[in-house]
Scaffold this motif. Structure first.
Motif, PDB file in Angstrom:
ATOM      1  N   UNK A 206      34.725  36.705   4.195  1.00 25.17           N
ATOM      2  CA  UNK A 206      33.947  36.802   5.433  1.00 25.17           C
ATOM      3  C   UNK A 206      32.703  37.638   5.168  1.00 25.17           C
ATOM      4  N   UNK A 207      31.969  37.301   4.115  1.00 24.61           N
ATOM      5  CA  UNK A 207      30.788  38.061   3.721  1.00 24.61           C
ATOM      6  C   UNK A 207      29.674  37.904   4.750  1.00 24.61           C
ATOM      7  N   UNK A 208      28.815  38.933   4.833  1.00 25.61           N
ATOM      8  CA  UNK A 208      27.739  38.953   5.829  1.00 25.61           C
ATOM      9  C   UNK A 208      26.420  39.313   5.165  1.00 25.61           C
ATOM     10  N   UNK A 209      25.336  39.074   5.897  1.00 24.20           N
ATOM     11  CA  UNK A 209      23.989  39.429   5.454  1.00 24.20           C
ATOM     12  C   UNK A 209      23.163  39.810   6.670  1.00 24.20           C
ATOM     13  N   UNK A 210      22.144  40.655   6.454  1.00 21.95           N
ATOM     14  CA  UNK A 210      21.281  41.092   7.562  1.00 21.95           C
ATOM     15  C   UNK A 210      19.939  41.540   7.000  1.00 21.95           C
ATOM     16  N   UNK A 211      18.944  41.590   7.889  1.00 19.68           N
ATOM     17  CA  UNK A 211      17.628  42.076   7.517  1.00 19.68           C
ATOM     18  C   UNK A 211      17.588  43.599   7.489  1.00 19.68           C
ATOM     19  N   UNK A 212      16.394  44.189   7.421  1.00 12.99           N
ATOM     20  CA  UNK A 212      16.275  45.645   7.367  1.00 12.99           C
ATOM     21  C   UNK A 212      16.974  46.320   8.548  1.00 12.99           C
ATOM     22  N   UNK A 213      17.643  47.431   8.267  1.00 14.74           N
ATOM     23  CA  UNK A 213      18.349  48.232   9.269  1.00 14.74           C
ATOM     24  C   UNK A 213      19.434  47.437  10.009  1.00 14.74           C
TER      25      UNK A 213
ATOM     26  N   UNK B 212      15.648  30.961   4.437  1.00 21.12           N
ATOM     27  CA  UNK B 212      16.019  30.637   3.074  1.00 21.12           C
ATOM     28  C   UNK B 212      17.527  30.742   2.899  1.00 21.12           C
ATOM     29  N   UNK B 213      17.966  30.813   1.645  1.00 21.66           N
ATOM     30  CA  UNK B 213      19.401  30.845   1.339  1.00 21.66           C
ATOM     31  C   UNK B 213      19.711  32.042   0.451  1.00 21.66           C
ATOM     32  N   UNK B 214      20.621  32.878   0.930  1.00 20.07           N
ATOM     33  CA  UNK B 214      21.146  33.971   0.129  1.00 20.07           C
ATOM     34  C   UNK B 214      22.408  33.472  -0.583  1.00 20.07           C
ATOM     35  N   UNK B 215      22.445  33.576  -1.901  1.00 23.21           N
ATOM     36  CA  UNK B 215      23.587  33.119  -2.692  1.00 23.21           C
ATOM     37  C   UNK B 215      24.324  34.347  -3.216  1.00 23.21           C
TER      38      UNK B 215
ATOM     39  N   UNK C 141      13.619  35.362   5.343  1.00 22.84           N
ATOM     40  CA  UNK C 141      13.171  36.325   4.330  1.00 22.84           C
ATOM     41  C   UNK C 141      12.502  37.537   4.976  1.00 22.84           C
ATOM     42  N   UNK C 142      13.303  38.547   5.241  1.00 21.80           N
ATOM     43  CA  UNK C 142      12.790  39.735   5.921  1.00 21.80           C
ATOM     44  C   UNK C 142      12.245  40.774   4.953  1.00 21.80           C
ATOM     45  N   UNK C 143      12.057  40.393   3.701  1.00 21.90           N
ATOM     46  CA  UNK C 143      11.571  41.338   2.710  1.00 21.90           C
ATOM     47  C   UNK C 143      12.717  42.011   1.972  1.00 21.90           C
ATOM     48  N   UNK C 144      13.729  42.445   2.699  1.00 22.44           N
ATOM     49  CA  UNK C 144      14.914  43.037   2.101  1.00 22.44           C
ATOM     50  C   UNK C 144      16.126  42.596   2.904  1.00 22.44           C
ATOM     51  N   UNK C 145      17.099  42.026   2.204  1.00 20.14           N
ATOM     52  CA  UNK C 145      18.326  41.562   2.839  1.00 20.14           C
ATOM     53  C   UNK C 145      19.498  42.312   2.203  1.00 20.14           C
ATOM     54  N   UNK C 146      20.349  42.853   3.019  1.00 17.95           N
ATOM     55  CA  UNK C 146      21.529  43.557   2.532  1.00 17.95           C
ATOM     56  C   UNK C 146      22.739  43.093   3.323  1.00 17.95           C
ATOM     57  N   UNK C 147      23.905  43.452   2.841  1.00 21.06           N
ATOM     58  CA  UNK C 147      25.128  43.051   3.534  1.00 21.06           C
ATOM     59  C   UNK C 147      26.360  43.475   2.777  1.00 21.06           C
ATOM     60  N   UNK C 148      27.448  42.793   3.052  1.00 29.22           N
ATOM     61  CA  UNK C 148      28.733  43.169   2.493  1.00 29.22           C
ATOM     62  C   UNK C 148      29.492  41.942   2.019  1.00 29.22           C
ATOM     63  N   UNK C 149      29.958  41.985   0.777  1.00 28.72           N
ATOM     64  CA  UNK C 149      30.954  41.026   0.320  1.00 28.72           C
ATOM     65  C   UNK C 149      32.291  41.518   0.845  1.00 28.72           C
ATOM     66  N   UNK C 150      32.919  40.739   1.722  1.00 33.68           N
ATOM     67  CA  UNK C 150      34.153  41.164   2.383  1.00 33.68           C
ATOM     68  C   UNK C 150      35.248  40.141   2.140  1.00 33.68           C
ATOM     69  N   UNK C 151      36.349  40.587   1.553  1.00 36.59           N
ATOM     70  CA  UNK C 151      37.497  39.727   1.289  1.00 36.59           C
ATOM     71  C   UNK C 151      38.715  40.336   1.962  1.00 36.59           C
TER      72      UNK C 151
ATOM     73  N   UNK D 112      38.859  44.272   1.182  1.00 31.83           N
ATOM     74  CA  UNK D 112      38.115  44.766   0.022  1.00 31.83           C
ATOM     75  C   UNK D 112      36.656  44.407   0.240  1.00 31.83           C
ATOM     76  N   UNK D 113      35.753  45.396   0.141  1.00 29.59           N
ATOM     77  CA  UNK D 113      34.337  45.171   0.424  1.00 29.59           C
ATOM     78  C   UNK D 113      33.477  45.658  -0.736  1.00 29.59           C
ATOM     79  N   UNK D 114      32.264  45.122  -0.781  1.00 27.20           N
ATOM     80  CA  UNK D 114      31.278  45.528  -1.790  1.00 27.20           C
ATOM     81  C   UNK D 114      29.896  45.375  -1.175  1.00 27.20           C
ATOM     82  N   UNK D 115      29.135  46.472  -1.127  1.00 27.60           N
ATOM     83  CA  UNK D 115      27.794  46.432  -0.546  1.00 27.60           C
ATOM     84  C   UNK D 115      26.794  45.855  -1.549  1.00 27.60           C
ATOM     85  N   UNK D 116      25.773  45.189  -1.046  1.00 21.81           N
ATOM     86  CA  UNK D 116      24.729  44.623  -1.907  1.00 21.81           C
ATOM     87  C   UNK D 116      23.388  44.663  -1.187  1.00 21.81           C
TER      88      UNK D 116
END
Length: 348
Positions: A226-233, A205-208, A264-274, A289-293
């Motif tokens: 250079x934001x990133x995303x990942x599945x659980x753990x 899917x698409x994470x926005x 769609x791993x059920x939970x997706x987390x990552x970092x907004x990185x600028x 500058x980073x922000x976790x989500x």
């Protein structure tokens, strides 16, 4: 009745001749129409002088209280006479990342008040140009850092019905770096995340990611997302290609939207990185500058498919169970018993 071959040949030759004549007559007209200048058009540019040469715009490094002069050239490249107003206004970065200037309905409060043209209006005939001198007067208490404005030429004219007043503006930027403590800074604000699964349950899917990047310092800034995303753990990490962000004037902010494909791993987390970078005089990279989500990423299409299959299996199982549990028909059993006795009597 068919035409004689000779007559057909003559008619064809005449048609070709007429077509060639029309093309020869219309071609110059079409070329003239294509080459004709627009009715209203003009250009602005810097003029080489004591402040510099070959400049794309006006940029100065001065002390508080300084005064300097410079020149902008205006050329009428259109086909009609132009009456232009000339004035300065504060510059800012729009949320979409474009550089814009205050209108006459929004009075300037910063560098737009420092720049004053020698003339407030110009009248130019087609092909005519004029040099507009202007003065930049920096207040003695001006804050250190970058101050942005624009020197504007404005044409006001009505539409064909003369009921709408259209303001066509063309200007060039004026950036004033006031000496003192330089403190570039940026903030990531209003981070929101949404996940849209693919209709195909076996495709990612698409994470926005949406956020606001605010220039909270006193210098012009740009940066790279250079934001990133990942599945659980942290498994199954994904990222889009780095994105170079627009220039942001101090006090302005831009809205950034990134799309990252991920399953769609059920939970997706990552970092907004600028990774911000101060631009202009003394340009330098800054700390990231980073922000976790985190966001729920459920494979709804896959779950729906499994649910449909599960419901179908249960329905089939219930139907078969009901058929097996149905009582035997008494009449059918009675007929069967009579037949069995009859076969027994025959045997005896």
């Amino acid at each position: 009745m068919p035409r004689p071959p000779l007559l057909s040949s003559v008619l064809a030759s005449a048609a070709l001749a007429l077509a060639a004549l029309a093309a020869s007559v219309l071609a110059p007209t079409m070329a003239l129409a294509a080459d004709a200048p627009p009715a209203i058009a003009w250009t602005v540019e810097t003029v080489d002088g004591a402040q510099g040469a070959g400049r794309p715009n006006f940029s100065y490094a001065v002390d508080p209280g300084a005064t300097l002069t410079d020149t902008m050239r205006v050329t009428n490249t259109g086909a009609t006479a132009l009456d232009l107003a000339v004035y300065a206004a504060d510059a800012y970065t729009t949320p979409s990342g474009n550089i814009d200037l205050n209108t006459t309905d929004a009075p300037s409060v910063d560098a737009g008040t420092w720049v004053v043209a020698d003339v407030a209006a110009l009248s130019l005939q087609p092909g005519q140009q004029a040099d507009v001198a202007f003065t930049v007067t920096v207040p003695a208490d001006a804050a250190p850092g970058d101050h942005s404005a624009g020197l504007i030429t404005s044409f006001r004219g009505g539409e064909s019905t003369d009921t709408i007043d259209v303001d066509r503006r063309l200007g060039t930027r004026v950036t004033v770096r006031v000496s003192g403590e330089i403190a570039p800074a940026v903030a990531v604000q209003n981070v929101t995340t949404t996940y849209s699964p693919s209709w195909n349950p076996f495709e990612p899917g698409t994470l926005v990611l949406s956020y606001r990047l605010a220039n909270t310092g006193n210098t012009l800034l740009s940066g790279t997302d250079a934001s990133t995303a990942a599945g659980p753990f942290g498994a199954f990490a994904a990222a889009s290609a780095p994105l170079v962000l627009s220039e942001v004037i101090p006090g302005s902010s831009i809205d950034v939207v990134r799309e990252i494909p991920i399953a769609p791993w059920g939970w997706v987390s990552g970092t907004v990185a600028v990774q911000p970078e101060a631009i202009g005089l003394g340009a330098q990279p800054l700390a990231a500058v980073t922000h976790e989500y985190g966001v729920v990423a459920v494979p709804w299409t896959l779950l729906i498919a499994f649910s449909v299959i599960g419901v179908a299996v249960v329905v089939v199982w219930l139907v078969r169970r009901r058929r097996r549990a149905e009582p035997s028909d008494p009449q059918r059993e009675q007929v069967g018993d009579v037949g069995a006795r009859a076969r027994g009597d025959d045997a005896t």
